[in-house]
Design a protein around this motif. Structure first.
Motif, short mmCIF file in Angstrom:
data_model
loop_
_atom_site.label_atom_id
_atom_site.label_comp_id
_atom_site.label_asym_id
_atom_site.label_seq_id
_atom_site.Cartn_x
_atom_site.Cartn_y
_atom_site.Cartn_z
N GLY A 61 7.35 -8.22 -5.72
CA GLY A 61 6.16 -8.67 -4.99
C GLY A 61 5.81 -10.11 -5.27
N HIS A 65 5.76 -12.87 -2.30
CA HIS A 65 4.53 -13.62 -2.02
C HIS A 65 4.75 -15.12 -2.15
N ARG A 147 12.28 -6.88 7.32
CA ARG A 147 11.06 -6.85 8.13
C ARG A 147 10.75 -8.24 8.67
N LEU A 154 0.33 -11.44 7.78
CA LEU A 154 0.70 -10.89 6.47
C LEU A 154 -0.23 -11.37 5.38
N LEU A 157 -3.53 -9.53 5.42
CA LEU A 157 -3.53 -8.16 4.90
C LEU A 157 -3.95 -8.10 3.44
N VAL A 159 -2.04 -8.14 0.54
CA VAL A 159 -1.25 -7.28 -0.35
C VAL A 159 -1.29 -7.85 -1.76
N TYR A 166 5.10 -3.52 -3.93
CA TYR A 166 4.69 -4.39 -2.82
C TYR A 166 4.98 -3.79 -1.44
N PRO A 167 6.21 -3.34 -1.15
CA PRO A 167 6.46 -2.84 0.22
C PRO A 167 5.66 -1.59 0.55
N GLU A 169 2.58 -0.86 -0.62
CA GLU A 169 1.23 -1.32 -0.32
C GLU A 169 1.18 -2.00 1.05
N LEU A 170 2.20 -2.78 1.36
CA LEU A 170 2.26 -3.45 2.65
C LEU A 170 2.24 -2.42 3.79
N LYS A 173 -1.19 -0.69 4.08
CA LYS A 173 -2.26 -1.53 4.64
C LYS A 173 -2.05 -1.82 6.11
N LEU A 174 -0.83 -2.08 6.53
CA LEU A 174 -0.62 -2.39 7.94
C LEU A 174 -0.80 -1.15 8.81
#
Length: 218
Positions: A61, A65, A147, A154, A157, A159, A166-167, A169-170, A173-174
């Motif tokens: 993550g 980021h 992705r 992004l 969002l 994250v 990380y993926p 949570e991503l 959230k999306l």
């Protein structure tokens, strides 16, 4: 001219980058995030024309980021830098988003041969995905190893996970935010020789990753 950035989070992926970077479609400007490599990852990436970002905080993550912050195009793609994916398959994902058909386009791994995706890693992935699909009606069937989305969307969002969660949570959230998701099958190849997975390379690595996943979901 590139229309999107491609972020490759890397740690000791030098041997893979030698073969991978020349194959990246011209639609993408490559950003290699060196996440504490002990090999020549950064040097190889720079020599082959990629922008190199150094991220000292360990974790998938954190590297993703850092790459997102460094991106300059409206669209940004993400893919592992270990040679396990065909970068040409990013083009259809990019088209899904730039055309307006989807807010995010993700890849669903389809192993090209037995043994590419160890049972313990596949099981952990399946459990997380099944839980998300049941709990929040997530559309995807994989945790989006490839992705494409809009950069600002992004960032908005928010994250927060900086490790392997990380993926997850991503996607959580999306989905809650109501993003339109396009999912495409992508070929999943053996990693490049001379590299080793931090996740599926061992049962211990998979368990550590599963721990990060469940921290996000709890």
């Amino acid at each position: 001219m590139p229309v999107a950035d491609l972020v490759l989070p890397c740690r000791d992926e030098g041997p893979a980058l030698e073969a991978l970077l020349p194959r990246i479609p011209s639609e993408f400007a490559v950003i290699v995030v060196d996440n504490g490599s002990r090999d020549a990852t950064a040097e190889i990436a720079a020599r082959l024309g990629a922008t190199v970002v150094h991220e000292s905080v360990p974790g998938y993550g954190a590297a993703v980021h850092a790459g997102l912050l460094a991106a300059t195009h409206d669209y940004v793609a993400f893919m592992d830098g270990d040679g396990s994916f065909d970068p040409d398959e990013l083009l259809v994902l990019l088209d899904d988003v730039t055309s307006g058909r989807a807010d995010v386009a993700v890849g669903r791994r389809r192993p090209v041969t037995r043994g590419v995706w160890p049972w313990h890693a596949r099981l952990g992935n399946a459990l997380i995905v099944a839980w998300l699909r049941r709990r929040i009606a997530m559309a995807a069937h994989d945790i989006a190893p490839m992705r494409v989305a809009r950069r600002q969307a992004l960032l908005d969002l928010g994250v927060e996970d900086r490790r392997f969660g990380y993926p997850v949570e991503l996607l959580q959230k999306l989905t809650i935010a109501g993003w339109r998701v396009s999912e495409r099958d992508v070929a999943y190849h053996p990693r490049a020789e001379g590299t080793r997975s931090k996740v599926s390379g061992s049962v211990k690595g998979t368990l550590r990753t599963a721990r990060d996943f469940w921290k996000v979901l709890s």
